[in-house]
Design a protein around this motif. Structure first.
Motif, short mmCIF file in Angstrom:
data_model
loop_
_atom_site.label_atom_id
_atom_site.label_comp_id
_atom_site.label_asym_id
_atom_site.label_seq_id
_atom_site.Cartn_x
_atom_site.Cartn_y
_atom_site.Cartn_z
N ALA A 189 13.34 -0.13 18.93
CA ALA A 189 12.87 -1.20 17.91
C ALA A 189 13.09 -0.76 16.44
N ILE A 190 12.55 0.60 16.34
CA ILE A 190 12.29 1.10 14.90
C ILE A 190 13.52 1.70 14.34
N ILE A 191 14.26 2.22 15.23
CA ILE A 191 15.62 3.18 14.70
C ILE A 191 16.33 2.29 14.08
N LEU A 192 16.65 1.10 14.37
CA LEU A 192 17.75 0.36 13.75
C LEU A 192 17.04 -0.43 12.29
N LEU A 193 15.70 -0.29 12.05
CA LEU A 193 15.08 -0.63 10.83
C LEU A 193 15.36 0.54 9.75
N LEU A 194 15.57 1.66 10.19
CA LEU A 194 15.56 3.05 9.44
C LEU A 194 17.09 3.09 8.91
N PRO A 195 17.46 3.80 7.82
CA PRO A 195 18.68 4.02 7.15
C PRO A 195 19.33 4.96 7.89
N GLU A 196 20.91 5.13 7.95
CA GLU A 196 21.62 5.87 8.49
C GLU A 196 21.65 7.42 7.75
N SER A 197 21.87 8.31 8.19
CA SER A 197 22.01 9.58 7.72
C SER A 197 22.88 9.74 6.53
N PRO A 198 22.43 9.68 5.36
CA PRO A 198 23.45 9.85 4.34
C PRO A 198 24.44 10.94 4.36
N ARG A 199 24.50 11.89 4.83
CA ARG A 199 25.61 12.94 5.09
C ARG A 199 26.46 12.44 6.05
N PHE A 200 26.05 11.68 7.26
CA PHE A 200 27.12 10.96 8.06
C PHE A 200 28.03 9.93 7.34
N LEU A 201 27.31 9.37 6.46
CA LEU A 201 27.90 8.25 5.79
C LEU A 201 28.91 8.80 4.43
N TYR A 202 28.40 9.95 4.10
CA TYR A 202 29.43 10.42 3.24
C TYR A 202 30.77 11.09 3.69
N ASN A 203 30.51 11.71 5.11
CA ASN A 203 31.55 12.03 5.49
C ASN A 203 32.67 10.98 6.11
N GLN A 204 32.11 9.70 6.27
CA GLN A 204 32.62 8.66 6.65
C GLN A 204 33.35 7.86 5.62
N GLY A 205 33.35 8.43 4.31
CA GLY A 205 33.86 7.91 3.25
C GLY A 205 32.96 6.82 2.48
N GLU A 206 32.01 6.76 3.05
CA GLU A 206 30.85 5.57 2.22
C GLU A 206 29.99 6.30 1.41
N ILE A 207 30.73 6.71 0.08
CA ILE A 207 30.01 7.66 -0.71
C ILE A 207 28.79 6.75 -1.41
N HIS A 208 29.14 5.62 -1.90
CA HIS A 208 28.19 4.79 -2.79
C HIS A 208 26.99 4.59 -1.66
N LYS A 209 27.23 4.24 -0.49
CA LYS A 209 25.95 3.89 0.56
C LYS A 209 25.10 5.36 0.70
N SER A 210 25.92 6.40 0.69
CA SER A 210 25.21 7.64 0.93
C SER A 210 24.40 7.83 -0.20
N ALA A 211 24.88 7.76 -1.45
CA ALA A 211 24.02 7.92 -2.64
C ALA A 211 22.75 6.91 -2.81
N GLU A 212 23.05 5.77 -2.20
CA GLU A 212 21.65 4.80 -2.43
C GLU A 212 20.71 5.43 -1.39
N ILE A 213 21.04 5.89 -0.33
CA ILE A 213 20.05 6.37 0.99
C ILE A 213 19.40 7.57 0.34
N LEU A 214 20.17 8.52 -0.35
CA LEU A 214 19.59 9.72 -0.95
C LEU A 214 18.53 9.36 -2.09
N SER A 215 19.06 8.29 -2.71
CA SER A 215 18.04 8.06 -3.76
C SER A 215 16.75 7.51 -3.18
N GLN A 216 16.90 6.60 -2.24
CA GLN A 216 15.95 6.14 -1.25
C GLN A 216 14.90 7.24 -0.41
N LEU A 217 15.59 8.21 0.07
CA LEU A 217 14.81 9.37 0.68
C LEU A 217 14.15 9.98 -0.51
#
Length: 496
Positions: A189-217
């Motif tokens: 239940a909790i894991i779906l409320l948390l952000p995805e790994s920013p490094r996984f997102l960056y490697n998938q090409g979601e660079i802006h989303k990765s930056a958003e999560i890094l700033s959040q962390l």
């Protein structure tokens, strides 16, 4: 929907979620061990012989290995969170099948299914924690998780002990097995409320989303210098990895980024961890205390519970030491300390007297403390650190696969080994502790305090090392330029 937490509160939310999964891991691994002598449990399985019963219990580890392979295949496509969520759902199904068991076949199916879910989780959680934690706290965060694994073993042991001594009938074993579903539901239940790994997102090409999560962390603006620097490091690492892509058919070929060497280290560290003898002393503590130390069955059962508590106490120091003193140093110290404890323990049970029995018990407790403080968590920390970004899920899977492979082997051979060789089986573990020291000394670099991208630089050689160095320097210059621009804007604003 995701939580809006930032900074340390978000880091602790991730830690607590993963802690619930690891509590499930420890509990699920230990819960059946305290039930194997209960008549109602054995009746439900058709009263299998000791060999068949050992196989039933060991098949759980086969399920875990299947889960590890599955994580290696799908982890790069679906992300860290969904693998963990899937693992929890699979474990709920497996636990339900085991709880409703009315035959050995049904219980075996439930054990294997539960193992698959646990393999998915244990392959992915260390990777997820490592990729969402600052470098100076990465080790301690994973150490917290592994301490909770052992706490799960303690909880499982005492739940079993309590139900056996206070209840009767089938609830004695059905309740402890069903109770693991609680941890799986909480984690899923909790894991779906948390952000995805920013490094996984960056490697998938979601660079802006990765930056958003890094700033959040890190609790900084998205254009902060620290976010820009980490993304520049990731870009440098990804470029080098793409220029020298890994292929399984080229596993034994040399490359400038040493991918094969890193994956071999992941496998070997977990092999050495299991061949220090920990699974024998943890799972078969009651057997050791009765057959080797000479205690009565009732006394052995009680003492084994306190040995499990000592094991848990030993897992607490790494939370504070692993990032300060480093991974390599703890592994070296632990290997020697365990070799000494295991050697004295072996000598003591080889000459059985009242005095040597007490000495053996003392060495067993010291061994558990040293293992908990050094080798319990460190291999799990190192595996996701030393593998390249595009193969980090594979490194985590290989680490967990090795854990479950050798656990399966040891769980399968230990009862017969103790029965047929007595104290001599422990000589193997003494030797392997020394070999583990040699392996760490020659083949394992220190990774504490470094970003995951800096660790790529440690292993790289030749042109890849030069290219990474240039790109990291460019990233630093870009960060400094951004800092200078920000200062200039601030000064200009104040002057105006």
């Amino acid at each position: 929907m995701q939580v809006k937490l930032r900074g340390p509160p978000l880091s602790w939310a991730i830690t607590l979620c993963c802690a619930s999964a690891y509590l499930l891991y420890g509990y699920d691994e230990g819960v059946v061990g305290g039930l194997v002598s209960q008549p109602s449990f054995l009746d439900a399985l058709g009263n299998p012989g000791s060999g068949y019963l050992g196989t039933i219990i060991a098949l759980y580890d086969v399920g875990c290995m299947i889960g590890c392979v599955t994580a290696a295949i799908v982890g790069f496509k679906v992300g860290r969170r969904y693998v963990i969520f899937g693992g929890c759902m699979v474990m709920i199904v497996g636990a339900a099948i085991q709880t409703s068991t009315h035959g050995a076949g049904q219980f075996i199916a439930g054990r294997i299914i539960c193992g698959i879910g646990n393999g998915l989780n244990t392959s992915t959680i260390p990777v997820y924690v490592s990729e969402t934690t600052r470098s100076n706290r990465r080790g301690s965060m994973v150490a917290v998780q592994l301490a909770i694994v052992i706490f799960g073993l303690v909880v499982a042991y005492w739940v079993d002990y309590g139900t056996v001594h206070s209840l009767s009938g089938e609830i004695v074993w059905r309740f402890p097995i069903a109770f693991q579903i609680v941890f799986a539901v909480v984690t899923g239940a909790i894991i779906l409320l948390l952000p995805e790994s920013p490094r996984f997102l960056y490697n998938q090409g979601e660079i802006h989303k990765s930056a958003e999560i890094l700033s959040q962390l890190m609790d900084v603006p998205i254009d902060d210098a620290s976010v820009i620097f980490i993304q520049a490091e990731m870009e440098a690492a990804v470029r080098v990895e793409k220029e020298q892509p890994f292929r399984w058919k080229r596993f034994f070929e040399k490359s400038d980024v040493k991918t094969s060497r890193r994956l071999v280290i992941c496998f070997m560290l977990q092999m050495f961890q299991q061949f220090t003898g920990i699974h024998v002393t943890a799972v078969y503590a009651t057997v050791i205390l009765t057959d080797n130390v000479g205690l009565s069955l009732e006394t052995s059962s009680l003492v084994a519970g306190f040995i499990q508590l000592a094991f848990f106490v030993g897992t607490l120091p790494p939370i504070f030491m692993i990032d300060r003193y480093g991974r390599r140093r703890l592994l070296l110290i632990g290997a020697i300390a365990m070799a000494i404890c295991m050697s004295i323990f072996t000598a003591a049970i080889a000459v059985p007297t009242v005095a040597t029995g007490r000495l053996a018990l003392a060495m067993l407790i010291l061994y558990e403390l040293w293992f908990g403080a050094t080798w319990n968590c460190t291999p799990w920390i190192i595996a996701p650190e030393i593998t390249p970004l595009h193969l980090r899920h594979v490194g985590g899977a290989i680490c967990a696969f090795s854990e479950w492979l050798w656990t399966f082997v040891i769980v399968l051979i230990t009862p017969a080994a103790i029965r047929n060789t007595g104290w001599r089986i422990y000589i193997l573990f003494c030797i392997m502790c020394v070999v583990a020291f040699v392996f760490v000394w020659f083949f394992l670099p220190e990774t504490a305090g470094k970003t995951l991208e800096e660790i790529d630089y440690i292993f790289a050689t030749g042109e890849a090392k030069d290219r990474l160095e240039r790109q990291f320097l460019d990233a630093q210059e870009e960060t400094l330029d951004n800092d200078a621009k920000e200062i200039a804007v601030n000064v200009e604003g104040k002057t105006a």
